[in-house]
Design a protein around this motif. Structure first.
Motif: not given
Length: 377
Positions: A22, A32, A363
């Motif tokens: 991040k 991201l 993620e």
């Protein structure tokens, strides 16, 4: 007017902080980062182990030049060549520098000058590197290039065979053409190159500036092919964000780079070497490499679920993946950015996906959700 030259088409985002996958802009917006600084941040942003490594080294020694012995360079080179057929290393500051060294080494070692490279390849921005690169847009406007580079279509065995002769010093290629569209070398083409080099006494240079250092799920991407380089070039992920490049070569290459034949002021400086050694201590672990392959398989499966097959295809290796969109991807990359996902292209029609190797499955899922929205719009 800016005090900077305008040679970059910069995006209007000022990133000020990052942790792991991040990053945050000056307004506090979270993104991201699936660019990893273009395949550089192997262990993510501000990884504590790299922060500690550079802090510790910075309190001891920053620079001594290559006039003096460096046991730390020796250790780093030994780590890079361990359990391979390669034997020696040279350290510099970037991928372009590593490729310049490789070109010089190949020509000096063989006494020949012709080097075969491939269309859509990318080897850097110095004169030798752009001459090797098979993209006209990189070469335009700079006048006469370095001579004796022949560019042939990638994965075309007949085209390659047609230009091989006694004047060829080396064949130079990427296992996956990162900048050129995330194009992987085919099994047939890899075997053909291997046979040609062996039969004709031609050196093989493999540019792993983008694919090396665990990016594809093995230490080096060539390990997943029939290819066996005489010379290997590295950079990007090697320093985890700190500038360093490397050229590795077989034992036969050793005598060619004798004292005074090549050099660099900053290459292999103590700061860079300390960080690079720390990166390798982690990413070359079998468990880490296995996890990169698992993440790649998961990422690819999830991408294929959301992509309409008639419009998109997924390609690449490890965590160097591409989505071929069969249309301009620049507007899609902007939409993703607005939604909090940073991406980079690979040519005009391919989105390149380069998350840190430490990216989590959560993620990946978050990135998939954003990609689903923009690609199915």
């Amino acid at each position: 007017m800016s005090a900077l030259f305008g040679n970059y088409s910069r995006r209007p985002i000022h990133l000020v902080k990052g942790q792991g996958t991040k990053v945050y802009d000056e307004a506090g917006k979270e993104y991201l980062d699936f660019t990893s600084g273009i395949a550089v941040l192997s262990l993510g942003h501000a990884n504590p182990i790299l922060v500690e490594a550079i802090k510790e080294q910075s309190e001891k020694l920053w620079h001594i030049s290559n006039l003096f012995e460096s046991p730390e360079q020796e250790q780093l080179a030994a780590t890079l060549v361990k359990d391979t057929h390669l034997a020696h290393g040279f350290f510099c500051n970037s991928g372009a520098e590593a490729n310049e060294a490789a070109i010089k080494l190949a020509r000096k070692h063989t006494g020949k000058h012709t080097i075969i490279t491939f269309e859509n390849s990318f080897h850097g921005r110095t004169f030798g590197a752009i001459s090797a690169t098979g993209q006209a847009k990189v070469q335009q406007g700079f006048g006469p290039l370095v001579e004796k580079f022949i560019h042939v279509p990638f994965n075309d065995v007949k085209a390659l065979e047609a230009v091989v002769n006694d004047e060829v010093a080396a064949i130079m290629l990427e296992v996956v053409q990162g900048e050129g569209g995330v194009n992987s070398v085919s099994e047939e083409f890899g075997e053909a190159i291997s046979n040609i080099c062996k039969e004709q006494g031609i050196l093989l240079i493999i540019d792993e500036v983008q694919t090396g250092i665990a990016r594809t799920g093995t230490r080096y991407a060539y390990e997943q092919t029939a290819l066996k380089p005489d010379i290997l070039t590295l950079a990007k992920g090697l320093g985890g964000g700190f500038p360093i490049g490397a050229m590795l070569g077989t034992a036969e290459m050793f005598g060619t780079f004798s004292p005074g034949t090549h050099g660099t002021t900053f290459g292999g400086n103590p700061l860079a070497v300390a960080v690079a050694q720390t990166v390798l201590n982690h990413v070359f672990e079998e468990s880490f490499l296995g996890e990169v392959l698992k993440k790649s398989e998961y990422f690819t499966e999830q991408l294929e679920k959301i992509l309409p097959a008639e419009n998109f295809t997924v390609k690449g290796m490890g965590l160097l993946l591409g989505v071929n969109c069969v249309k301009a991807v620049a507007p899609l990359i902007t939409k993703a950015e607005d939604a909090g996902l940073l991406l980079v292209g690979a040519g005009e029609e391919v989105i390149r996906l380069l998350p840190p190797l430490t990216v989590t499955y959560e993620e990946i899922d978050a990135a998939i959700a954003i990609l689903a929205d923009i690609l199915n719009d």
